[in-house]
Design a protein around this motif. Structure first.
Motif, mmCIF file in Angstrom:
data_model
loop_
_atom_site.group_PDB
_atom_site.id
_atom_site.type_symbol
_atom_site.label_atom_id
_atom_site.label_comp_id
_atom_site.label_asym_id
_atom_site.label_seq_id
_atom_site.Cartn_x
_atom_site.Cartn_y
_atom_site.Cartn_z
ATOM 1 N N MET A 1 12.864 -5.933 -33.757
ATOM 2 C CA MET A 1 12.897 -6.718 -32.540
ATOM 3 C C MET A 1 11.875 -6.151 -31.551
ATOM 4 S SD MET A 1 16.031 -7.238 -29.868
ATOM 5 C CE MET A 1 16.652 -8.857 -30.225
ATOM 6 N N LYS A 2 11.068 -7.021 -30.975
ATOM 7 C CA LYS A 2 10.040 -6.615 -30.017
ATOM 8 C C LYS A 2 10.655 -6.393 -28.635
ATOM 9 C CE LYS A 2 5.765 -7.998 -27.943
ATOM 10 N NZ LYS A 2 4.841 -9.063 -27.661
ATOM 11 N N LYS A 3 10.261 -5.294 -27.988
ATOM 12 C CA LYS A 3 10.729 -5.019 -26.626
ATOM 13 C C LYS A 3 10.000 -5.925 -25.654
ATOM 14 C CE LYS A 3 11.862 -0.151 -27.008
ATOM 15 N NZ LYS A 3 11.575 1.178 -26.462
ATOM 16 N N ASP A 4 10.726 -6.358 -24.648
ATOM 17 C CA ASP A 4 10.092 -7.118 -23.570
ATOM 18 C C ASP A 4 9.415 -6.145 -22.621
ATOM 19 O OD1 ASP A 4 10.946 -9.590 -24.477
ATOM 20 O OD2 ASP A 4 12.831 -9.494 -23.343
ATOM 21 N N SER A 5 8.192 -6.450 -22.247
ATOM 22 C CA SER A 5 7.513 -5.622 -21.267
ATOM 23 C C SER A 5 7.345 -6.434 -19.989
ATOM 24 C CB SER A 5 6.155 -5.151 -21.788
ATOM 25 O OG SER A 5 5.338 -6.251 -22.075
ATOM 26 N N HIS A 6 7.307 -5.737 -18.886
ATOM 27 C CA HIS A 6 7.101 -6.427 -17.621
ATOM 28 C C HIS A 6 6.388 -5.520 -16.631
ATOM 29 C CE1 HIS A 6 11.065 -4.518 -17.200
ATOM 30 N NE2 HIS A 6 10.833 -4.470 -15.919
ATOM 31 N N ILE A 7 5.715 -6.165 -15.697
ATOM 32 C CA ILE A 7 4.933 -5.463 -14.691
ATOM 33 C C ILE A 7 5.715 -5.413 -13.388
ATOM 34 C CG2 ILE A 7 2.814 -5.558 -13.318
ATOM 35 C CD1 ILE A 7 1.457 -6.742 -15.777
ATOM 36 N N GLU A 8 5.688 -4.259 -12.753
ATOM 37 C CA GLU A 8 6.387 -4.042 -11.486
ATOM 38 C C GLU A 8 5.420 -3.441 -10.476
ATOM 39 O OE1 GLU A 8 9.620 -4.621 -10.661
ATOM 40 O OE2 GLU A 8 10.198 -5.363 -12.644
ATOM 41 N N ASN A 9 5.766 -3.553 -9.200
ATOM 42 C CA ASN A 9 5.021 -2.925 -8.110
ATOM 43 C C ASN A 9 5.967 -2.058 -7.298
ATOM 44 O OD1 ASN A 9 2.244 -4.016 -8.118
ATOM 45 N ND2 ASN A 9 3.316 -5.964 -7.966
ATOM 46 N N HIS A 10 5.511 -0.887 -6.953
ATOM 47 C CA HIS A 10 6.209 -0.040 -5.982
ATOM 48 C C HIS A 10 5.275 0.160 -4.802
ATOM 49 C CE1 HIS A 10 9.114 2.027 -9.036
ATOM 50 N NE2 HIS A 10 9.517 0.826 -8.685
ATOM 51 N N PHE A 11 5.854 0.224 -3.607
ATOM 52 C CA PHE A 11 5.064 0.374 -2.391
ATOM 53 C C PHE A 11 5.553 1.566 -1.584
ATOM 54 C CE2 PHE A 11 4.925 -4.113 -3.436
ATOM 55 C CZ PHE A 11 3.588 -4.427 -3.271
ATOM 56 N N VAL A 12 4.618 2.296 -1.020
ATOM 57 C CA VAL A 12 4.906 3.256 0.040
ATOM 58 C C VAL A 12 4.269 2.613 1.255
ATOM 59 C CG1 VAL A 12 4.480 5.562 0.945
ATOM 60 C CG2 VAL A 12 4.874 5.241 -1.508
ATOM 61 N N GLN A 13 5.095 2.063 2.133
ATOM 62 C CA GLN A 13 4.559 1.321 3.265
ATOM 63 C C GLN A 13 5.550 1.297 4.413
ATOM 64 O OE1 GLN A 13 3.816 -2.723 2.113
ATOM 65 N NE2 GLN A 13 5.941 -3.230 1.855
ATOM 66 N N GLY A 14 5.011 1.034 5.585
ATOM 67 C CA GLY A 14 5.824 0.898 6.780
ATOM 68 C C GLY A 14 6.333 -0.524 6.910
ATOM 69 N N SER A 15 6.972 -0.773 8.018
ATOM 70 C CA SER A 15 7.461 -2.119 8.311
ATOM 71 C C SER A 15 7.411 -2.311 9.821
ATOM 72 C CB SER A 15 8.890 -2.314 7.798
ATOM 73 O OG SER A 15 9.761 -1.413 8.461
ATOM 74 N N GLY A 16 7.488 -3.546 10.222
ATOM 75 C CA GLY A 16 7.476 -3.828 11.642
ATOM 76 C C GLY A 16 7.727 -5.301 11.900
ATOM 77 N N PHE A 17 8.136 -5.604 13.097
ATOM 78 C CA PHE A 17 8.426 -6.980 13.490
ATOM 79 C C PHE A 17 7.154 -7.816 13.384
ATOM 80 C CE2 PHE A 17 9.018 -10.292 16.758
ATOM 81 C CZ PHE A 17 10.150 -10.888 16.230
ATOM 82 N N ASN A 18 7.219 -8.922 12.680
ATOM 83 C CA ASN A 18 6.102 -9.851 12.484
ATOM 84 C C ASN A 18 4.874 -9.185 11.860
ATOM 85 O OD1 ASN A 18 7.394 -12.152 13.394
ATOM 86 N ND2 ASN A 18 6.780 -11.816 15.507
ATOM 87 N N GLN A 19 5.078 -8.187 11.020
ATOM 88 C CA GLN A 19 3.962 -7.542 10.322
ATOM 89 C C GLN A 19 4.071 -7.828 8.831
ATOM 90 O OE1 GLN A 19 4.130 -3.376 11.331
ATOM 91 N NE2 GLN A 19 2.789 -3.671 13.073
ATOM 92 N N THR A 20 2.925 -8.099 8.215
ATOM 93 C CA THR A 20 2.870 -8.316 6.779
ATOM 94 C C THR A 20 1.631 -7.626 6.223
ATOM 95 O OG1 THR A 20 1.627 -10.363 7.043
ATOM 96 C CG2 THR A 20 4.031 -10.567 6.933
ATOM 97 N N GLY A 21 1.552 -7.512 4.914
ATOM 98 C CA GLY A 21 0.372 -6.933 4.286
ATOM 99 C C GLY A 21 0.472 -5.439 4.115
ATOM 100 N N ASN A 22 -0.665 -4.796 4.123
ATOM 101 C CA ASN A 22 -0.750 -3.352 3.886
ATOM 102 C C ASN A 22 -0.412 -2.585 5.163
ATOM 103 O OD1 ASN A 22 -1.798 -4.475 1.608
ATOM 104 N ND2 ASN A 22 -3.639 -3.256 1.563
ATOM 105 N N ILE A 23 0.853 -2.414 5.417
ATOM 106 C CA ILE A 23 1.313 -1.719 6.622
ATOM 107 C C ILE A 23 1.479 -0.241 6.285
ATOM 108 C CG2 ILE A 23 3.108 -1.574 8.378
ATOM 109 C CD1 ILE A 23 3.857 -4.499 7.520
ATOM 110 N N PRO A 24 0.684 0.634 6.895
ATOM 111 C CA PRO A 24 0.771 2.059 6.553
ATOM 112 C C PRO A 24 2.043 2.701 7.112
ATOM 113 C CG PRO A 24 -0.818 1.730 8.304
ATOM 114 C CD PRO A 24 -0.359 0.368 7.883
ATOM 115 N N LEU A 25 2.415 3.797 6.477
ATOM 116 C CA LEU A 25 3.547 4.610 6.896
ATOM 117 C C LEU A 25 2.980 5.909 7.460
ATOM 118 C CD1 LEU A 25 6.663 4.688 6.812
ATOM 119 C CD2 LEU A 25 6.489 5.737 4.566
ATOM 120 N N LEU A 26 3.535 6.406 8.547
ATOM 121 C CA LEU A 26 3.024 7.596 9.223
ATOM 122 C C LEU A 26 3.662 8.868 8.653
ATOM 123 C CD1 LEU A 26 1.224 8.589 11.583
ATOM 124 C CD2 LEU A 26 3.266 8.519 13.005
#
Length: 124
Positions: A1-26
């Motif tokens: 039986m063939k294993k299913d493979s899948h792609i994932e993303n992990h992020f190290v990022q900040g967050s903020g009100f009305n912010q999207t995209g590449n938000i850095p973490l301090l």
């Protein structure tokens, strides 16, 4: 039986009100010692985008920071310097990121804004 493979993303990022995209973490950077910001202890193959910039810590300006990017394949690390301008790196098989603030005075403060996106495949 063939294993299913899948792609994932992990992020190290900040967050903020009305912010999207590449938000850095301090991250505060202690003087004269390597600060490990992120490490990947998995055996999974990955492609990783890393964005770093030095930021001011009042009353100090942004200081140059040494960046060390270790990969699972290459013995010597990628070594670079960053300042108030954002530096971006794309690496394969990322292992860990360390940042060093060399401070001859010993009483100054530094910080780095970091964004990391690690894309990896499970069972590929």
């Amino acid at each position: 039986m063939k294993k299913d493979s899948h792609i994932e993303n992990h992020f190290v990022q900040g967050s903020g009100f009305n912010q999207t995209g590449n938000i850095p973490l301090l991250f505060p950077i202690r003087p004269n010692q390597a600060e490990i910001i992120f490490s990947d202890e998995t055996p999974n193959h990955n492609q990783t985008l890393i964005q770093i910039r030095s930021v001011a810590v009042d009353p100090f300006p942004p200081f140059p920071l040494q960046v060390f990017i270790f990969t699972k394949r290459v013995a010597p690390p990628i070594v670079a310097e960053t300042d108030a301008n954002t530096r971006a790196f794309q690496v394969e098989d990322f292992f860990f990121l360390a940042i060093v603030f060399q401070d001859e005075v010993g009483e100054r403060q530094a910080a780095a804004e970091v964004f990391i996106q690690k894309t990896f495949c499970i069972d590929c």
